[in-house]
Motif scaffolding. Structure first.
Motif, short mmCIF file in Angstrom:
data_model
loop_
_atom_site.label_atom_id
_atom_site.label_comp_id
_atom_site.label_asym_id
_atom_site.label_seq_id
_atom_site.Cartn_x
_atom_site.Cartn_y
_atom_site.Cartn_z
N LEU A 21 0.75 -1.16 0.02
CA LEU A 21 -0.01 0.07 -0.04
C LEU A 21 0.94 1.37 -0.01
O LEU A 21 0.72 2.38 -0.81
CB LEU A 21 -0.93 -0.17 1.11
N LEU A 22 1.97 0.97 0.61
CA LEU A 22 2.95 2.22 0.88
C LEU A 22 3.57 2.53 -0.69
O LEU A 22 3.70 3.50 -1.14
CB LEU A 22 4.02 2.03 1.83
N GLN A 104 -7.82 3.36 -7.17
CA GLN A 104 -6.11 3.82 -7.36
C GLN A 104 -5.45 3.31 -6.13
O GLN A 104 -4.39 2.59 -6.30
CB GLN A 104 -6.15 5.19 -7.54
N LEU A 105 -5.95 3.35 -4.80
CA LEU A 105 -5.50 3.00 -3.57
C LEU A 105 -5.35 1.20 -3.76
O LEU A 105 -4.35 0.67 -3.36
CB LEU A 105 -5.94 3.43 -2.60
N LEU A 106 -6.23 0.72 -4.32
CA LEU A 106 -6.23 -0.69 -4.32
C LEU A 106 -5.55 -1.43 -5.59
O LEU A 106 -6.08 -2.45 -5.69
CB LEU A 106 -7.78 -1.18 -4.34
N GLN A 107 -5.04 -0.79 -6.51
CA GLN A 107 -4.74 -1.01 -7.84
C GLN A 107 -3.63 -2.32 -7.70
O GLN A 107 -3.60 -3.12 -8.67
CB GLN A 107 -4.00 -0.02 -8.76
N LYS A 113 -12.72 -5.27 -4.13
CA LYS A 113 -13.68 -4.54 -5.08
C LYS A 113 -14.22 -3.48 -4.48
O LYS A 113 -14.85 -3.20 -3.46
CB LYS A 113 -14.92 -5.70 -5.54
N VAL A 114 -14.39 -2.31 -5.29
CA VAL A 114 -15.28 -1.15 -5.19
C VAL A 114 -16.32 -1.10 -5.99
O VAL A 114 -16.20 -1.37 -7.18
CB VAL A 114 -14.15 0.02 -5.58
N CYS A 115 -17.50 -0.76 -5.51
CA CYS A 115 -18.92 -0.69 -6.20
C CYS A 115 -19.32 0.57 -5.91
O CYS A 115 -19.10 1.47 -5.13
CB CYS A 115 -19.82 -1.77 -5.82
N THR A 116 -20.48 1.14 -6.71
CA THR A 116 -21.03 2.21 -6.63
C THR A 116 -22.59 2.07 -6.78
O THR A 116 -23.11 1.18 -7.44
CB THR A 116 -20.97 3.34 -7.78
N ALA A 117 -23.42 2.81 -6.12
CA ALA A 117 -24.83 2.75 -6.04
C ALA A 117 -25.45 4.16 -6.24
O ALA A 117 -25.36 4.85 -5.28
CB ALA A 117 -25.44 2.24 -4.81
N ILE A 118 -25.64 4.56 -7.31
CA ILE A 118 -25.92 5.74 -7.60
C ILE A 118 -27.24 5.93 -8.79
O ILE A 118 -27.17 4.95 -9.37
CB ILE A 118 -24.82 6.65 -8.44
#
Length: 512
Positions: A21-22, A104-107, A113-118
């Motif tokens: 992560l660093l 980006q931080l988890l690349q 997983k990053v999800c959106t609910a919009i």
């Protein structure tokens, strides 16, 4: 860059940050020094404290609230992971921006997983993606509530081991009327006394209603942090601002073109990146059409809530990466979204209130850059800067109306449907604005605007229901849409008679 007093990112090694992560922070994201909001909040957040932070947009707060949770996430080896972080954002665009930073931080950790609910996207597709595995969910209030109240209860079940809850742009969430939705959402999340979670609220302003709401979200004894130095000049205090008053509402478009041309000459076309704010979606489309007819101006784009989400995303990304251009928008972009290098903000027509004016202006002069604000009003709106902005240094600048003829030529080519749409939106907005005129005068002004400013050959017809919804029933001067004759025998009208209207006539009020 002056790095005096700044903290290096590698200082967070004391919190046993995952070395990969660093690496991501240093090598991929090229972050060497923390911003003030990061250096002041990260020690508290890494220690598990609940935090209410006052921070302006564009100051690195997204990384501040993402990093501690992601650190816990990547240390967790549990193969069946429920959602650990829920971020609630006031707008779709800001939600997507936050999700992009999380990715980006988890690349270097593709298994997370990053999800959106919009709103504006397919809800079933969102549910499917969340159920496949969602470590971080970034959502807008309305769509999140929809997911949490589905009969199958799957998304709600995913939230039952929530590790952290973040409300970003909390003041705007409340100002936009999401308080009840937020209370319902909190009630649907696990009881924090049984399932402890960390709470984080980030807000540009800390008004009493924000502090009161913080007590519902954060644990007793939460830490308040302000990263806005006492005495620091806000954007509205340091950015040069002009106000231009044109004679009539029909002159606003020409006045806007004149103001843009003056600033274009001053800034230079290569570096001229502007946002033009208008009160409603229909007026945004109208001004964009007017500006597109002038070939000496940079590329024109539009952004408002009535566009599909895919188009909004495409426009947002294109404008963010553009060197120059003019974005015509409603208040959907007034807060939170980070558009770099915006040289100018133009506000055409009456802002909803002082806060709206200031937040719009805050799109320019970001990260220490220069900026400029221009407010273009009709003489009937001149009370606004005298009253609401009397403590600001607005220099009055004469109106350049040399584009009147070209604007008139454009409006004559507009179809009746567009003319009616803009007229209806104008009436709906100004009926609810605190104008210094009676409803009779308002309708008279609207009719004059339609014929002199929109090229209409007469007063556009509005549905009786629409007029009633606006609170204008019985006001002289309105053209009530005639109902088409029924084509059935005298024993009654067709079941859908109320829906019959001339083609192109609007049946709903157009809003922002």
């Amino acid at each position: 860059m002056d790095t005096t007093g700044l903290t290096r990112f590698d200082a967070i090694t004391q919190y046993k940050i995952h070395p990969t992560l660093l690496q991501t922070i240093a090598e991929d994201m090229k972050f060497e020094y923390m911003t003030p909001v990061q250096s002041e909040t990260l020690p508290l957040l890494f220690s598990g404290r609940d935090v209410l932070a006052q921070a302006k947009t564009g100051t690195g707060k997204t990384v501040a609230f993402l990093l501690p949770v992601i650190q816990e996430l990547v240390q967790n080896t549990n193969p069946r992971r429920p959602t650990r972080l829920l971020v609630i954002s006031p707008t779709r665009e800001l939600a997507q921006q936050i999700a992009a930073e999380a990715k980006q931080l988890l690349q270097r950790f593709p298994q997370y997983k990053v999800c959106t609910a919009i709103g504006g996207t397919n809800m079933r597709s969102e549910s499917t993606a969340i159920m496949k595995g969602c470590d971080i969910l970034v959502a807008t209030p309305g769509r999140l509530h929809d997911h949490l109240t589905q009969e199958d209860g799957v998304v709600r079940e995913m939230m039952q081991s929530l590790q952290a809850l973040v409300l970003d742009e909390c003041d705007r969430l409340l100002d936009m009327g999401f308080l009840n939705d937020l209370k319902k959402i909190i009630a649907l999340l696990p009881d924090r006394t049984k399932t402890p979670r960390q709470g984080m609220l980030f807000s540009a302003t800390i008004a009493p209603h924000v502090q009161k709401f913080a007590s519902l979200i954060l644990a007793n004894g939460y830490q308040f942090v302000s990263t806005i130095p006492v005495g620091e000049a806000q954007t509205h205090e340091r950015v040069p601002q002009h106000v231009t008053i044109v004679p009539e509402f029909s002159d606003l478009a020409a006045g806007a073109v004149g103001a843009i041309r003056q600033e274009l000459t001053r800034v230079g076309k290569a570096n001229f990146k502007a946002i033009l704010f208008a009160p409603t979606a229909a007026q945004v489309d109208f001004y964009a059409g007017v500006l597109e007819s002038f070939k000496d101006l940079p590329p024109i784009s539009t952004l408002h809530s009535r566009m599909t989400q895919s188009k909004r995303t495409r426009v947002t990304d294109t404008y963010r990466n553009a060197a120059n251009g003019i974005l015509c928008a409603t208040d959907v972009v007034a807060r939170g979204i980070d558009f770099p290098a915006v040289s100018n903000v133009f506000q055409v027509g009456l802002p909803m209130d002082r806060e709206s004016y200031i937040h719009r202006l805050g799109r320019t002069a970001r990260a220490g850059a220069d900026g400029h604000g221009t407010l273009v009003l009709a003489s009937h709106e001149a009370f606004f800067p005298r009253n609401a902005l009397k403590d600001l240094k607005l220099e009055e600048k004469p109106a350049d109306l040399s584009a009147r003829a070209e604007v008139a030529a454009f409006t004559r080519q507009m179809g009746p449907e567009m003319q009616t749409k803009v007229y209806q939106a104008w009436l709906g907005y100004y009926k609810n604005a605190k104008m210094k005129m009676s409803v009779n005068e308002l309708v008279q002004q609207a009719n004059t605007f339609a014929m002199q400013g929109l090229g209409a050959t007469g007063v556009p017809a509005l549905a009786k229901k629409t007029i009633g919804q606006m609170g204008l029933k019985g006001v002289p001067g309105l053209n009530v849409m005639a109902v088409e004759p029924a084509r059935t025998p005298r024993n009654g009208p067709p079941r859908n008679a109320s829906a019959q209207a001339p083609r192109g006539a609007p049946a709903r009020r157009t809003g922002a």
